[in-house]
Design an enzyme around this catalytic site. Structure first.
Site, PDB file in Angstrom:
ATOM      1  N   GLU A  84       0.850  -1.191   0.000  1.00  0.00           N
ATOM      2  CA  GLU A  84       0.000   0.000   0.000  1.00  0.00           C
ATOM      3  C   GLU A  84       0.885   1.241   0.000  1.00  0.00           C
ATOM      4  O   GLU A  84       1.935   1.238   0.641  1.00  0.00           O
ATOM      5  CB  GLU A  84      -0.892   0.011   1.255  1.00  0.00           C
ATOM      6  CG  GLU A  84      -1.887  -1.150   1.267  1.00  0.00           C
ATOM      7  CD  GLU A  84      -2.773  -1.198   2.506  1.00  0.00           C
ATOM      8  OE1 GLU A  84      -2.678  -0.287   3.365  1.00  0.00           O
ATOM      9  OE2 GLU A  84      -3.567  -2.147   2.623  1.00  0.00           O
ATOM     10  N   HIS A 104      -7.856   1.399   1.808  1.00  0.00           N
ATOM     11  CA  HIS A 104      -7.786   1.003   3.227  1.00  0.00           C
ATOM     12  C   HIS A 104      -8.604   1.944   4.122  1.00  0.00           C
ATOM     13  O   HIS A 104      -8.097   2.496   5.100  1.00  0.00           O
ATOM     14  CB  HIS A 104      -6.317   0.954   3.697  1.00  0.00           C
ATOM     15  CG  HIS A 104      -6.120   0.071   4.892  1.00  0.00           C
ATOM     16  ND1 HIS A 104      -4.976  -0.636   5.127  1.00  0.00           N
ATOM     17  CD2 HIS A 104      -6.938  -0.226   5.940  1.00  0.00           C
ATOM     18  CE1 HIS A 104      -5.095  -1.320   6.248  1.00  0.00           C
ATOM     19  NE2 HIS A 104      -6.280  -1.089   6.752  1.00  0.00           N
TER      20      HIS A 104
END
Ligand code: NAI
Length: 409
Positions: A269, A292
Site C-alpha cells: 500500500e 484502506h
C-alpha cells in the site's frame, strides 16, 4: 482515614499528536490532566524534545515511538494508540521501562461491517461497471447479472469482532450465513459453522475475509482456494492485504470465476496520499478498490477518542490494565478506604515476597493484593489500609528487579 492523592492531577502532562479528535483532550482535561494537543505528527527528534515531562502520550498510526524516544521519556507511564495497530511503538522497550500501551481494537468494527454489506449489494448488481459506463456516457439498462443478496449464502472467514458483527447484520438483510474460524466460536443467530475452509469455499455465493494479519495467513487465499469456490462468486477482502494472493485473484476475475470483488487492503500500500497505487487488480471488471478505509468513518474516530482516554484514565487512576496491549491484564474496583500501590518489576522469582516483607516490616496491613506476570514483567497491585511513609516507597523502589513504583491514592 484521610485519602490523599499521591500526585496532583494537573501535574500529569498529556501530549496528543497527529490531530487526535478534540473529544479526547476534553475528557482528559475534565479529569484534571494538563493536555497539549498537536495537529500534526512529530518526527523522532521533535518527539524527543517534547516528551521529557510527559506522563501520557497519545498517537495515531504514523508517530514512531522508538527506543530512542522512550530513552528520553523518564516520566512516561502510558501510551494510547488512537487506532488499532501498535507496530509503530517499540512494545518490548515499553515493557522494559514499565510503560503500559493501550489501543482501540473495537471502535471501527461497525464501520467495516457496513462497508462489507454495501459492497455485497453493489457487486451483486454489477454496479461498479454500470456506474463507470454512465460516466462514459453509456446507458446500459438491463437486468442481466443483477441479483438481490436475499437468500444468498455468505461465507465469513474469520469470526472475530468484525466477522461476528457482520454475521448479525447479514442475517438481518436476508443472507444465509456460514462461517469458518480456526478457533472455536459460538454461532450467532442462525449462522452455520463450517469445520473446514474448503467446506465454506464450496458453499458460499459471497465470501468475505475477516481474519487477522498473523504471518501464517500470508496468501491463505490463492489459486487453490479460488479453484474450490463456486463459479461466479463475489469476493471481498477488508482484512489485511497479504492474506490474498492478488495475482491469483486477478487471474480469477479475468476468467470470470470471480464475478465481482471489493478489495480495501493490499500487500503493498502507498505510504502516503502522494505515492501512486500499483496493483494487478487495477482496471478489472466489477472490481471495487478502496484505499484502506474500511474502518475510517467519523463515528469510528469519535468512538476511538472516548475509548482510549477511558482506558488510559482507568490505568492512571486505578491501575486497570485489562485492555492493555503489552501489560499483564489486571482489573480491580476502586478502593473505598485505604491506599493503592503499584509495583512493576522484571519477572523474576521472589519479588512479591520482598514487597510483602517490606510492608510487614513497616507494620502495614494488606487489604488485597494481585499479581499478574507476562514473559517480561510482573505487575502487582497492593491495597493497604494505612498511611505509608516515603521510606516505604523508597524501600519498594530499591527491591532488586523493580522497574517502577507508583501510589495511586
Ligand atoms: P479479531 O482478532 O477479532 O478476529 C480475527 C478472527 O480471525 C479470529 O477469530 C481468528 O481466530 C480468526 N482467524 C485467524 N486466522 C484465521 C484463519 N487462517 N482461518 C480462519 N480464521 C482465522 O479481529 P477483527 O477486529 O475482527 O478484525 C479482522 C480483520 O480486519 C483484521 O485483520 C483487522 O486488521 C482488519 N481491519 C481492517 C480495517 C480496514 O480499515 N479495512 C479496519 C479494522 C480492522
Amino acid at each position: 482515614m484521610e485519602k490523599k492523592l499521591s500526585y496532583p492531577k494537573n501535574k500529569i502532562k498529556v501530549l496528543l499528536v497527529e490531530g487526535i479528535h478534540p473529544d479526547a483532550a476534553a475528557m482528559m482535561e475534565a479529569e484534571g490532566f494538563t493536555v497539549e494537543l498537536i495537529a500534526t505528527g512529530l518526527d523522532e527528534d521533535e518527539l524527543i524534545e517534547k516528551i521529557k515531562d510527559v506522563a501520557i502520550l497519545g498517537i495515531r498510526s504514523k508517530t514512531q515511538v522508538t527506543r530512542r524516544v522512550l530513552d528520553h521519556a523518564p516520566r512516561l507511564l502510558a501510551i494510547g494508540a488512537f487506532c488499532i495497530g501498535t507496530n509503530q511503538i517499540d512494545l518490548d522497550e515499553c515493557l522494559n521501562k514499565g510503560i503500559a500501551v493501550f489501543n482501540a481494537p473495537y471502535s471501527n468494527t461497525r464501520s467495516v461491517v457496513e462497508l462489507a454489506i454495501a459492497e455485497m449489494i453493489l457487486l451483486m448488481r454489477n454496479l461498479p461497471d454500470k456506474i463507470m459506463a454512465m460516466h462514459q456516457g453509456k446507458w446500459q439498462k438491463s437486468a442481466n447479472s443483477s441479483n438481490e443478496i436475499r437468500n444468498k449464502a455468505l461465507g465469513i472467514i474469520g469470526y472475530g469482532n468484525i466477522g461476528a458483527q457482520l454475521s448479525i447484520l447479514a442475517e438481518a438483510v436476508g443472507l444465509k450465513v456460514y462461517y469458518y474460524d480456526i478457533e472455536e466460536k459460538l454461532a450467532l443467530g442462525n449462522a452455520v459453522k463450517c469445520t473446514t475452509l474448503r467446506e465454506l469455499l464450496t458453499v458460499a455465493d459471497i465470501i468475505s475475509l475477516h481474519v487477522d494479519g498473523r504471518p501464517e495467513n500470508k496468501n491463505m487465499i490463492g489459486a487453490r482456494q479460488f479453484a474450490q469456490m463456486k463459479d461466479g462468486v463475489i469476493f471481498i477482502n477488508l482484512s489485511r492485504g497479504h492474506v490474498v494472493d492478488v495475482e491469483a485473484l486477478s487471474e480469477n476475475i479475468k476468467s470470470g470465476k470471480v464475478r465481482g470483488s471489493a478489495i480495501d487492503v493490499f500487500p503493498r500500500e502507498p505510504k502516503n496520499n502522494k505515492e501512486a497505487f500499483e496493483s494487478p487488480l487495477k482496471g478489472l471488471p466489477n472490481t471495487m478498490l478502496t484505499p484502506h478505509i474500511g474502518g475510517s468513518t467519523l463515528e469510528a474516530q469519535v468512538k476511538i477518542a472516548s475509548f482510549v482516554p477511558e482506558m488510559l484514565m482507568n490505568f492512571i487512576n486505578r491501575g486497570n490494565t485489562s485492555t492493555s496491549v503489552n501489560f499483564p491484564r489486571l482489573q480491580l474496583s476502586q478502593l473505598e478506604v485505604g491506599h493503592r500501590l503499584i509495583h512493576i518489576h522484571r519477572n523474576e522469582a521472589g519479588v512479591l515476597g520482598k514487597i510483602d516483607l517490606c510492608l510487614a516490616k513497616h507494620n502495614i496491613n494488606i487489604l488485597g493484593q494481585h499479581l499478574k506476570t507476562n514473559e517480561k514483567i510482573g505487575y502487582v497491585i497492593t491495597d493497604i489500609d494505612k498511611k505509608y511513609s516515603p521510606a516505604v516507597l523508597q524501600e519498594l523502589k530499591d527491591i532488586e528487579g523493580s522497574i517502577r513504583v507508583r501510589v495511586l491514592y
